[in-house]
Design a protein around this motif. Structure first.
Motif, PDB file in Angstrom:
ATOM      1  N   PRO A 167       0.801  -1.223   0.000  1.00  0.00           N
ATOM      2  CA  PRO A 167       0.000   0.000   0.000  1.00  0.00           C
ATOM      3  C   PRO A 167       0.834   1.272   0.000  1.00  0.00           C
ATOM      4  O   PRO A 167       0.428   2.270  -0.568  1.00  0.00           O
ATOM      5  N   ILE A 168       1.981   1.226   0.666  1.00  0.00           N
ATOM      6  CA  ILE A 168       2.839   2.424   0.666  1.00  0.00           C
ATOM      7  C   ILE A 168       4.214   2.018   0.153  1.00  0.00           C
ATOM      8  O   ILE A 168       4.875   1.177   0.748  1.00  0.00           O
ATOM      9  N   SER A 169       4.609   2.595  -0.967  1.00  0.00           N
ATOM     10  CA  SER A 169       5.969   2.312  -1.446  1.00  0.00           C
ATOM     11  C   SER A 169       6.838   3.539  -1.170  1.00  0.00           C
ATOM     12  O   SER A 169       6.332   4.661  -1.104  1.00  0.00           O
ATOM     13  N   VAL A 170       8.105   3.302  -0.977  1.00  0.00           N
ATOM     14  CA  VAL A 170       8.991   4.413  -0.664  1.00  0.00           C
ATOM     15  C   VAL A 170      10.150   4.442  -1.657  1.00  0.00           C
ATOM     16  O   VAL A 170      10.727   3.403  -1.978  1.00  0.00           O
ATOM     17  N   ASN A 171      10.429   5.623  -2.169  1.00  0.00           N
ATOM     18  CA  ASN A 171      11.593   5.808  -3.053  1.00  0.00           C
ATOM     19  C   ASN A 171      12.586   6.695  -2.323  1.00  0.00           C
ATOM     20  O   ASN A 171      12.222   7.794  -1.900  1.00  0.00           O
ATOM     21  N   ILE A 172      13.789   6.212  -2.182  1.00  0.00           N
ATOM     22  CA  ILE A 172      14.803   7.041  -1.516  1.00  0.00           C
ATOM     23  C   ILE A 172      15.778   7.565  -2.560  1.00  0.00           C
ATOM     24  O   ILE A 172      16.373   6.794  -3.312  1.00  0.00           O
ATOM     25  N   THR A 173      15.907   8.876  -2.614  1.00  0.00           N
ATOM     26  CA  THR A 173      16.843   9.502  -3.550  1.00  0.00           C
ATOM     27  C   THR A 173      18.084   9.934  -2.782  1.00  0.00           C
ATOM     28  O   THR A 173      17.979  10.609  -1.752  1.00  0.00           O
ATOM     29  N   GLN A 174      19.230   9.517  -3.284  1.00  0.00           N
ATOM     30  CA  GLN A 174      20.494   9.889  -2.630  1.00  0.00           C
ATOM     31  C   GLN A 174      20.966  11.203  -3.222  1.00  0.00           C
ATOM     32  O   GLN A 174      21.358  11.263  -4.387  1.00  0.00           O
ATOM     33  N   LEU A 175      20.906  12.240  -2.417  1.00  0.00           N
ATOM     34  CA  LEU A 175      21.290  13.563  -2.903  1.00  0.00           C
ATOM     35  C   LEU A 175      22.797  13.773  -2.836  1.00  0.00           C
ATOM     36  O   LEU A 175      23.452  13.277  -1.917  1.00  0.00           O
TER      37      LEU A 175
ATOM     38  N   GLU B 116       2.802   6.514  -3.023  1.00  0.00           N
ATOM     39  CA  GLU B 116       4.259   6.555  -3.191  1.00  0.00           C
ATOM     40  C   GLU B 116       4.825   7.680  -2.326  1.00  0.00           C
ATOM     41  O   GLU B 116       4.392   8.829  -2.433  1.00  0.00           O
ATOM     42  N   ILE B 117       5.753   7.320  -1.468  1.00  0.00           N
ATOM     43  CA  ILE B 117       6.384   8.327  -0.603  1.00  0.00           C
ATOM     44  C   ILE B 117       7.830   8.512  -1.073  1.00  0.00           C
ATOM     45  O   ILE B 117       8.543   7.524  -1.293  1.00  0.00           O
ATOM     46  N   ASN B 118       8.224   9.762  -1.219  1.00  0.00           N
ATOM     47  CA  ASN B 118       9.608  10.031  -1.628  1.00  0.00           C
ATOM     48  C   ASN B 118      10.412  10.554  -0.449  1.00  0.00           C
ATOM     49  O   ASN B 118       9.928  11.387   0.324  1.00  0.00           O
ATOM     50  N   ALA B 119      11.600  10.034  -0.335  1.00  0.00           N
ATOM     51  CA  ALA B 119      12.499  10.507   0.725  1.00  0.00           C
ATOM     52  C   ALA B 119      13.822  10.891   0.079  1.00  0.00           C
ATOM     53  O   ALA B 119      14.231  10.307  -0.930  1.00  0.00           O
ATOM     54  N   TYR B 120      14.501  11.866   0.648  1.00  0.00           N
ATOM     55  CA  TYR B 120      15.776  12.363   0.101  1.00  0.00           C
ATOM     56  C   TYR B 120      16.799  12.411   1.230  1.00  0.00           C
ATOM     57  O   TYR B 120      16.504  12.955   2.298  1.00  0.00           O
TER      58      TYR B 120
END
Lengths: 382, 389
Positions: A167-175, B116-120
């Protein structure tokens, strides 16, 4: 001795002084080629792992293939049975392990949860954390596949099943360091410390030379101006050399333009020159600067907070660190180079002003004492 | 007065009359050790600052925020309204990452739509970036999975059955060696010997190099009644004892800090360190005698010791290093000290267990000692070389 003649004399000494020239030219070149060597791979991959597969089913074999296919992990042995010390000792290169119990598939088929143990050596945190992250992400992906099947059987369509299974997906972006490169994380900061230390050693040797060789000490203000001009230019040249030439050679490219770089390089270099003048003011031999600089290089890097955060430091040290030109310089240059951010320059200029003033003051004191000593003994420096 | 006593007295007078010498032996190690102890003042990092951009402002978003903030490793600083503010705060190092909770989060959760949750995270601060990645990932996945469990329970499954269907494979971890991932054991306990080994090398070069530079070989040699070994031993005794005391102080401090007395052998660690000290003293003596000047000896000593920490495999794994780095590492004596120390502190090895690590160290010590004695002998016996430094 006038300011101008002091200036000319200092330039002539620097040109003739092989020791200082080695520190200013050979050392940066050698270290910038040598130091990054161990980190050239930049990321951790192929962590050797062994798997005890006590089931040896189609499922477990597929999962082991998935683990092995993860770039961070490399399955070097699949062994039957339970984890045991003899097997572990037989593969000393193994850093990580996992175990699939005998009834894994059967329990999952019966809708019972199964627990898979994993672990590894923590001699090297980077290796353990990389392997553990890769392992848990692979298991999460396997779980998701199984979960999707369950929800599909309940819902009958894949869209709903996907939404209910995840139900909740998470995308982590490496800055700022998208590849999580260890090279980009550490080496630029080391190079900036190197600039700082080269300035300390160069100025210390240059300053100590006159006392050791019993040469005219020169007018303190003239020598101060000369060292300020010469070594600031050298510092800026070294920063340009490291960031324009050596780091791009390691595929580490900066984001800021030349002017933005100069904007932060100048207060850093001036602060470092002032620090060097203060730190080495009482040195009487050329080698003293080398002896005093060597052991403090690592603490200077660590105090800056790029490797170990301020959060984990003692409060008194965090306070001390903000007065060091290296702390502000490392963080400011990294901000411009990789965060595309112009830091607050106030602290940098404040440090430059304080250290340069202190350097000038101490040099007047040292030269005054030196001349007084020679007057009282009746000696005249050659 | 015997030649040994006279040599010893002469060395003591040199030590107290040369600021650089006593600073290298007493002051600089003290400063570095205090600084390093202050840097690694805690075993691990907690409360890494991060922000949340809450575009939903619902009870569900607050629940997710609560889940993340419950972790001792995360310190949720601010709940913001715009991404720009969050990025600016990351760039100014006020936080090390942020998470965006999208608009419609609660509505989508209640209607069963995927969110969709975005994290940085700031990965230039690799360590803190990794901490936040792990905590955000874990926190959000826990929220997500609890939603899936609720869905299955609503469909009639028991809690255990639903849990088994949502998380069919649970994991449990075993950290071997440094079980609590204690950074003081990992970094502080290795950086202290690193600084110490730089000082051993530097002091050994100062002891002989300064004598050669000052052209006082004749005086030194004659004070020791022209006996080569007496001259060497009387010269090295004081720095050897002081550096050994520093080593013991480091080891005792590390043991006290890690509370390692219950499981690790302090004696084995000290013996390993003392052998390393002999080795680096021999290398320092060799460098002082072989290189053309005192300055060059110090430069080469710096090159041999200062970057060594990068090569020994503590911060970066050896299996990802190129062949040159691996070869260089193998020829660094301090590598073998670290291997022995790791075995003692993390794997409960006794002295007999670390013999395989100490053998190469003993080999290096022997080779460099012979080299040092031969090179120094040449310097001392050949008057023509007394003033050529």
């Amino acid at each position: 001795m006038s300011t101008m003649s002091s200036f000319l004399q200092e330039c002539a000494w620097l040109y003739r002084h092989k020791g200082v020239l080695v520190i200013l030219i050979v050392a940066p070149l050698t270290y910038s080629l040598f130091y990054p060597l161990p980190y050239e791979h930049a990321v951790v991959d192929d962590v050797p792992m062994i798997v005890w597969d006590n089931e040896n089913s189609v499922d477990t074999r597929e999962w082991i293939h998935k683990l092995d296919a993860t770039p961070q992990l490399k399955v070097i042995a699949v062994l039957p049975g339970e984890p045991n010390e003899a097997d572990w000792a037989a593969y000393p290169e193994a850093q990580f392990f996992s175990h699939f119990p005998a009834d894994t598939s059967e329990r999952i088929g019966l809708q019972q949860q199964v627990t898979i143990p994993y672990g590894g050596k923590t001699d090297n945190f980077l290796v353990y954390s990389t392997a553990a992250k890769a392992f848990t992400l692979t298991i999460q992906a396997i779980n998701k596949d199984i979960r999707l099947g369950v929800f599909y059987s309940l819902e009958g369509n894949s869209v709903s099943a996907e939404a209910m299974a995840n139900p909740i997906s998470v995308n982590i972006t490496q800055l700022f360091n998208p590849e999580a490169s260890y090279l980009q994380y550490l080496v630029p900061a080391v190079f900036i410390v190197m600039v700082h230390q080269i300035l300390v050693m160069g100025i210390g040797m240059h300053w100590g030379y006159r006392f050791e060789m019993n040469r005219p000490v020169g007018h303190p203000f003239g020598v101060w101006v000369t060292h300020l001009v010469l070594y600031s230019l050298i510092g800026l040249a070294l920063i340009t050399f490291f960031f324009r030439l050596m780091l791009p050679r390691q595929s580490i490219f900066f984001t800021g333009n030349g002017l933005a770089f100069l904007d932060v390089s100048l207060p850093f270099v001036l602060g470092a020159v002032g620090f060097a003048m203060t730190f080495t003011a009482f040195f009487r031999e050329q080698e003293t600067a080398l002896v005093w600089s060597l052991p403090i290089s690592v603490p200077l890097l660590m105090i800056s907070g790029v490797s170990w955060p301020e959060l984990g430091m003692a409060d008194w040290l965090v306070y001390v660190s903000q007065w060091l030109p290296s702390t502000w310089g490392i963080n400011a240059l990294l901000d411009v180079a990789y965060l595309n951010h112009r830091p607050d320059l106030t602290e940098g200029w404040r440090n430059a002003f304080i250290w340069l003033s202190l350097g000038l003051l101490l040099r007047f004191v040292v030269v005054g004492r030196w001349q007084e000593k020679h007057r009282s003994t009746g000696e005249t420096p050659a | 007065m015997s030649g040994f006593t006279a040599g010893l007295k002469r060395e003591w007078l040199r030590l107290i009359s040369q600021p650089t010498y006593w600073a290298a032996l007493f002051l600089l190690p003290m400063v570095c050790f205090v600084l390093l102890a202050g840097i690694y003042s805690v075993p691990t990092v907690y409360e890494v600052p991060m922000d949340v951009v809450d575009l939903d402002g619902s009870s569900s978003s607050r629940d997710t925020i609560f889940n993340i903030n419950a972790s001792p490793k995360v310190d949720l600083r601010q709940v913001l309204n715009t991404t720009e503010e969050a990025i600016a705060r990351v760039k100014s190092h006020e936080t090390f990452g942020f998470m965006i909770l999208p608009e419609g989060l609660e509505r989508k959760l209640s209607t069963g739509e995927q969110i969709e949750i975005n994290a940085y995270v700031n990965e230039q601060s690799l360590m803190l970036g990794n901490v936040l990645s792990g905590e955000v990932l874990g926190g959000v996945i826990r929220s997500s999975l609890s939603q899936s469990v609720v869905s299955l329970m609503a469909a009639g499954q028991s809690y255990d059955q639903a849990l088994a269907n949502v998380i069919p494979i649970a994991t449990t971890s075993a950290k071997l060696g440094n079980s609590y991932l204690n950074y003081q054991s990992f970094l502080l306990a290795t950086l202290l010997p690193h600084i110490w080994h730089i000082m051993v090398m530097t002091v050994s070069i100062i002891v002989f190099g300064k004598e050669l530079k000052d052209g006082t070989i004749a005086d030194w040699y004659e004070t020791s009644e022209k006996h080569f070994l007496t001259a060497i031993f009387s010269k090295m005794l004081i720095p050897t004892v002081v550096l050994a005391l520093w080593l013991i102080a480091i080891d005792v401090y590390v043991f006290a800090l890690l509370d390692a007395h219950a499981y690790a052998s302090l004696g084995a660690l000290i013996v390993s360190g003392l052998l390393t000290q002999l080795c680096y003293m021999a290398i320092g003596m060799s460098f002082a005698a072989l290189f053309s000047s005192y300055r060059m000896s110090l430069s080469m000593g710096a090159f041999f010791t200062t970057p060594a920490y990068s090569f020994v495999g503590i911060t970066y794994p050896t299996f990802n290093m190129d062949w040159f780095s691996q070869t260089w590492r193998a020829f660094l004596p301090v590598t073998h000290l670290y291997e022995a120390q790791n075995a003692i502190l993390h794997w409960q090895a006794k002295l007999v267990d670390v013999v395989p690590y100490l053998l190469p160290l003993a080999g290096f010590t022997l080779v460099y000692s012979l080299l040092a004695l031969l090179a120094l002998k040449k310097r001392i016996y050949n008057k023509a070389l007394w003033y050529q430094h």
